[in-house]
Write a protein that holds these residues in place. Structure first.
Motif, mmCIF file in Angstrom:
data_model
loop_
_atom_site.group_PDB
_atom_site.id
_atom_site.type_symbol
_atom_site.label_atom_id
_atom_site.label_comp_id
_atom_site.label_asym_id
_atom_site.label_seq_id
_atom_site.Cartn_x
_atom_site.Cartn_y
_atom_site.Cartn_z
ATOM 1 N N ILE A 1 21.425 -42.849 -0.428
ATOM 2 C CA ILE A 1 21.301 -42.348 -1.800
ATOM 3 C C ILE A 1 22.678 -42.145 -2.426
ATOM 4 O O ILE A 1 23.562 -41.518 -1.840
ATOM 5 N N ASP A 2 22.839 -42.714 -3.597
ATOM 6 C CA ASP A 2 24.066 -42.669 -4.408
ATOM 7 C C ASP A 2 25.152 -43.596 -3.884
ATOM 8 O O ASP A 2 26.279 -43.593 -4.404
ATOM 9 N N ASP A 3 24.868 -44.400 -2.876
ATOM 10 C CA ASP A 3 25.816 -45.419 -2.422
ATOM 11 C C ASP A 3 25.645 -46.681 -3.264
ATOM 12 O O ASP A 3 24.529 -47.012 -3.701
ATOM 13 N N ARG A 4 26.729 -47.385 -3.474
ATOM 14 C CA ARG A 4 26.642 -48.721 -4.086
ATOM 15 C C ARG A 4 26.440 -49.734 -2.962
ATOM 16 O O ARG A 4 27.217 -49.757 -1.993
ATOM 17 N N VAL A 5 25.416 -50.571 -3.092
ATOM 18 C CA VAL A 5 25.075 -51.494 -2.021
ATOM 19 C C VAL A 5 24.903 -52.901 -2.573
ATOM 20 O O VAL A 5 24.689 -53.114 -3.766
ATOM 21 N N GLN B 1 24.046 -54.057 2.537
ATOM 22 C CA GLN B 1 25.467 -53.902 2.863
ATOM 23 C C GLN B 1 26.083 -52.825 1.978
ATOM 24 O O GLN B 1 25.940 -52.847 0.754
ATOM 25 N N LEU B 2 26.782 -51.877 2.601
ATOM 26 C CA LEU B 2 27.458 -50.825 1.857
ATOM 27 C C LEU B 2 28.712 -51.379 1.187
ATOM 28 O O LEU B 2 29.538 -52.010 1.827
ATOM 29 N N VAL C 1 21.959 -46.952 -5.173
ATOM 30 C CA VAL C 1 20.666 -46.463 -4.695
ATOM 31 C C VAL C 1 20.390 -45.101 -5.335
ATOM 32 O O VAL C 1 21.152 -44.151 -5.162
ATOM 33 N N ARG C 2 19.293 -45.016 -6.092
ATOM 34 C CA ARG C 2 18.933 -43.769 -6.756
ATOM 35 C C ARG C 2 17.987 -42.912 -5.922
ATOM 36 O O ARG C 2 18.028 -41.686 -5.977
#
Length: 300
Positions: A218-222, A252-253, A181-182
């Motif tokens: 933000i900045d998490d991979r989902v 989903q994280l 997520v940017r």
């Protein structure tokens, strides 16, 4: 007919199904196309034979542009995969427009809605009736009305990388994508997520969610599920991909970003994007330097 209709759309620019211009012109376009067909039939003095009722999404997708605009009757048993009715009182050209998608075992389809359309929810099983029409690169369902039969599981998602999503093969299908997520932006009635995938960037629209509920992504991979849609120009050339996601339950994280961005090690600007054997993480980096150019709202 095709060229006449296209000329009426030259002022619209880049569009997507369910975008604000389509919402306003679709009833007019349906009426125009129906009128042209009726006039053609009347001029020959021959009463056309009744069109057969289509009972699967695959049958709708098999229609040519000309055939789709003949207005084939449709009667489907489908699962609602996305429904959002725009609040006209707060709508602006930047807002996500009214959208409805449905899916059966053979595929997914976009449904044109009017402001007085029935309500629906993702996961409802419905018996839907309407007629076919085509205003862009694929046939749609207009004059829709339906009967709610109950609830059903969401379809099994198609797991796809960016290239397959951009091919339009899975247009209107329930899909699953993965990326970082940017950005997260708040709009009237929904949030907008920008997600970087391997190969490109997609946008996800999630209705009825406050910014506070998603800003931490933000900045998490989902891993995210939603209905695949395409932005396109007046030549029906794809210019972008988006997902219509019913709720944050479909996000989903996979990998959490560093808890404190200030603790990310500083690195020289010249080291960014350099080749490394292990590759890059794709997450944010921490740099220090002098700002030489700024484009407000875009980059600096």
């Amino acid at each position: 007919m095709h060229s006449l209709f296209r000329r009426a759309l030259l002022h619209l620019g880049s569009l997507h199904r369910g975008s604000l211009p389509w919402r306003s012109i679709l009833p007019l376009s349906c009426a125009l196309l129906t009128s042209l067909w009726s006039s053609a039939a009347a001029s020959t003095g021959i009463r056309p034979a009744p069109l057969p009722t289509l009972t699967s999404v695959a049958q709708i997708h098999a229609l040519s542009f000309k055939e789709a605009n003949r207005g084939y009757p449709v009667k489907l048993k489908v699962v609602v995969t996305f429904y959002y009715m725009q609040n006209a009182a707060v709508s602006t050209p930047a807002d996500m427009a009214t959208n409805m998608f449905v899916q059966d075992a053979s595929g997914g389809n976009w449904v044109a809605l009017t402001p007085d359309a029935q309500s629906a929810q993702a996961g409802q099983l419905i018996e839907l009736e309407g007629v076919t029409v085509q205003t862009d690169f694929a046939p749609d369902i207009s004059k829709a009305h339906w009967r709610i039969l109950g609830w059903a599981p969401m379809p099994n998602p198609v797991r796809a990388e960016f290239g397959r999503l951009a091919s339009t093969k899975f247009d209107s299908r329930w899909v699953e994508a993965e990326g970082i997520v940017r950005s997260v932006e708040a709009h009237a009635g929904y949030i907008q997520l920008s997600i970087e995938m391997d190969g490109g960037r997609i946008t996800a629209y999630v209705p009825n969610v406050p910014l506070s509920a998603a800003a931490d992504l933000i900045d998490d991979r989902v891993r995210i599920r939603g209905v695949c849609g395409a932005n396109f120009n007046l030549k029906n050339q794809v210019t972008g991909i988006y997902l219509s996601t019913p709720s944050l339950d479909n996000v989903q994280l996979i990998e959490k970003r560093p808890a404190d961005p200030s603790q990310i090690p500083l690195q020289p600007v010249g080291s960014v994007l350099r080749f490394t054997i292990g590759g890059t993480s794709g997450h944010r980096v921490r740099l220090r330097g002098i700002v030489t150019l700024q484009r407000p709202g875009r980059y600096f």
